[in-house]
Design an enzyme around this catalytic site. Sequence first.
Site, PDB file in Angstrom:
ATOM      1  N   LYS A 116       0.751  -1.328   0.160  1.00 44.44           N
ATOM      2  CA  LYS A 116      -0.111   0.114  -0.013  1.00 44.44           C
ATOM      3  C   LYS A 116       0.991   1.241   0.050  1.00 44.44           C
ATOM      4  CE  LYS A 116      -3.766   2.035   2.784  1.00 44.44           C
ATOM      5  NZ  LYS A 116      -4.716   1.469   4.035  1.00 44.44           N
ATOM      6  N   SER A 157      -9.586  -1.326   7.034  1.00 42.83           N
ATOM      7  CA  SER A 157      -9.022  -1.154   5.958  1.00 42.83           C
ATOM      8  C   SER A 157      -8.377  -2.169   5.265  1.00 42.83           C
ATOM      9  CB  SER A 157      -8.318   0.179   5.782  1.00 42.83           C
ATOM     10  OG  SER A 157      -9.177   1.449   5.766  1.00 42.83           O
ATOM     11  N   SER A 199      -9.197   1.259   3.065  1.00 37.21           N
ATOM     12  CA  SER A 199      -8.468   2.178   2.202  1.00 37.21           C
ATOM     13  C   SER A 199      -7.370   1.169   1.310  1.00 37.21           C
ATOM     14  CB  SER A 199      -7.772   3.313   2.906  1.00 37.21           C
ATOM     15  OG  SER A 199      -6.894   2.823   4.064  1.00 37.21           O
TER      16      SER A 199
END
Lengths: 466, 466
Positions: free
Chosen positions: A83, A182, A158
Amino acid sequence: MTDDLHTLTVSTARDLIRQKELSPLELTQACLRQIERMEPSLNAFITLAADPAVEQAKRAGATLVKTPPEELPPLFGIPFAAKDLYDTANLRTTGGAQFLADNVPSADAAVIARLRAAGMILLGKTNTHEIALGVTTVNPHYGATHNPWDLARIPGGSSGGSAAALAARMCPAALGTDTGGSIRIPSALCGTVGLKATYGRVSLRGVLPLSWNLDHAGPMTRSVRDAALMLQVMAGYDPQDPASVNAPLGDYLTDIEGGVRGWRVALAEGDFIRAADAEVLAAVREAARIFESLGANVETVETSWLHAAAQANGLMTQADAAAFHHERLTAHPEAFGEDVRRRLRQGAAFSSTDYSLARRTQTEMRRRLEHFFADYDLLLLPSAAVTAPPIEGPDAVAQAKLLTRFTAPFNLSGLPALSLPCGFDRRGLPIGLQIAAAPWQEAKILQAGHAYEAATAWHKRHPTPA
Amino acid sequence: MTDDLHTLTVSTARDLIRQKELSPLELTQACLRQIERMEPSLNAFITLAADPAVEQAKRAGATLVKTPPEELPPLFGIPFAAKDLYDTANLRTTGGAQFLADNVPSADAAVIARLRAAGMILLGKTNTHEIALGVTTVNPHYGATHNPWDLARIPGGSSGGSAAALAARMCPAALGTDTGGSIRIPSALCGTVGLKATYGRVSLRGVLPLSWNLDHAGPMTRSVRDAALMLQVMAGYDPQDPASVNAPLGDYLTDIEGGVRGWRVALAEGDFIRAADAEVLAAVREAARIFESLGANVETVETSWLHAAAQANGLMTQADAAAFHHERLTAHPEAFGEDVRRRLRQGAAFSSTDYSLARRTQTEMRRRLEHFFADYDLLLLPSAAVTAPPIEGPDAVAQAKLLTRFTAPFNLSGLPALSLPCGFDRRGLPIGLQIAAAPWQEAKILQAGHAYEAATAWHKRHPTPA
């Protein structure tokens, strides 16, 4: 080798590499080809590191021929994606934000360094919400990531880029972060596996903070065993991370095939849970029946007291994010996209009383869950109340609440929780089962997840090619 | 027996009772006589429990004659006083507040129950600042407590009633609470001993909260061994207190005479420390020399990084207090005295950003102190920067800052710290030495304090009779 090397799990690829039946370069190139194929329709990455990955894979190949398997580091030659919240040395790290578009860290985040030392090869940085704040909305700077199961739908957030990349077989492993769900929400929405370990188990050093008090770094994979392989490398005390806890490291692999016979398993029920979609509920109940068939003692338990968690978690996330970004928010509010700016301003508008009461809820929720897990080995509940909603649907806020409702209690309390696939709805969208346990019981969660996974075949199904 | 039974320490009284050379009734009555004698000039108590204490002492006497010493509970027949923040069944508990003037709890605070079960006899409830918020000011509802060493001076707060009662030999032991120094500051200013154990070591159940995140309950005594005797009974996990921590209980007595030979002792220095009065500094440096003479390896260490703690601790205290009292503060602000109302409103006016940043300072300070104590067994520093200031002096706020400056870091971080007498200034006012250590190292602190105390005679001196 076959032409579907990109579909291999970490575990299988690891075995093949050690048996010298697969080279790190073949595997890396297969992943890069799949990224090339799928990225135009998914937008899962913000930055690719194809050339350095190929270079590293070549060097790994040279090492492999001259090294006995038992001397190889544990994840030697396996590609992964991170990420874009994790600092990566000499590779830009945007945090999903425009104001970090040119940010090139000089050092790796602690977890990136651990994975590289374990032999992993970084393929690139995955898309995320701006500063990781959000679950349903579209990143205004780097665009929407699309769910491989239905391109008109979100992958969840996310860590949506990581989940989409995994589901689309662009990489066998990825990193996410989880402040309100997330890691687990995109894992559920994309039909992959994601683990949020106990707060303090995995170092956050070098990861852009969203909330200092709720952030968790963790692995995302396509199998439970792969999550265990990753966690075994990622976990550990980091004296330079003030949130890290010096607790004994677990052994996440030795007993992973031990099953759940005789375990006390709670199935969450009550009004709180019944907010979930009927198909989601049915899938989780069916999963509980499978646990029963595996010898676990399953009991339905009223858990509506978890309801207070999501609100406190949301408030604390927004307030902590506003605190972390307060200088920029004051001096350069235009640096943020409209949605994040609005959320940060909401966060800054909370009073210290709001914050203090949320913190008290946190303390009480942690204690209540610790008491709960004195009676049960595991708690089963949905990861998300719904399957993947449409991109920019009309009810983004309502959907976000449904998505974080069941995950946030384990951020607020810091307890470990895993999401893994447990079926599909009538549209063919994946459903996530969440397994939570007492602090530091990651090994137990992984053992249970592996037992369930082995008894089903959800993890073997691929998304419909986009 | 002699006529100075009220001057006995817990330890000596305990031995005499077990040898049946002293009856609980004689001891209790001696304390009550001293209270009668001194209370008019000190105002150390809000509520006395003379009759129930005498009744209990009589029953204890009957038990004593028929019970072998080894079957007696550990603190059998010893009187004590409790700060009026601790719930006491059937005895009013005001929290120093007018709005609780008629509050009679139905149950004891967890620690009161433990001490009663250990055989102790409650004499009464000691004076404190309103809701324990304050260090220098006068309680507007129950009046000022006077320092036995100089009646024109404060005893320090907010456990000033307990410290004054101890110094004036009204009781051999007392309870205090400590959110920014409220056990250690009055102990320093009154020439007594006070211990704030690690956060979560002593149950807070049934104690009126000031800050859920910084409050500590703890013993106040006239000797270090007495503090160890009290802590041994008070400490322990309380599943009903969300702040309690399930850490292994220490043995605070077995090695208390073990000395400090070879220990690594840091003496705090730097600008941060030099804010202390020259006589205070000289006394603490002299104490360090005594540690050296006892075989410890003493090193002066720059600790100005502790400076950030007091501000964060003060902010969090006011904000948490405002949160706890927010309904009353909104609906009935007149229920509070002017000073506390003003402080609570300041607390409520802090933003969530202020709070979140203070919390981050807390996390970082805890980690930094844990690192520090990887290199040192103990840290020596003044308990308070000054000796007892005059009651209602012109510079109450400035004095309060000087009083909490050195204690607050161990509230914010939750680390254990002891205050014990280390001399007198030119006015004959006591000076306090503070000994801090790593989490859960109460036994180490008590062992060091005992070694220092045994090498000096500060604890044997009485205040000039008022």
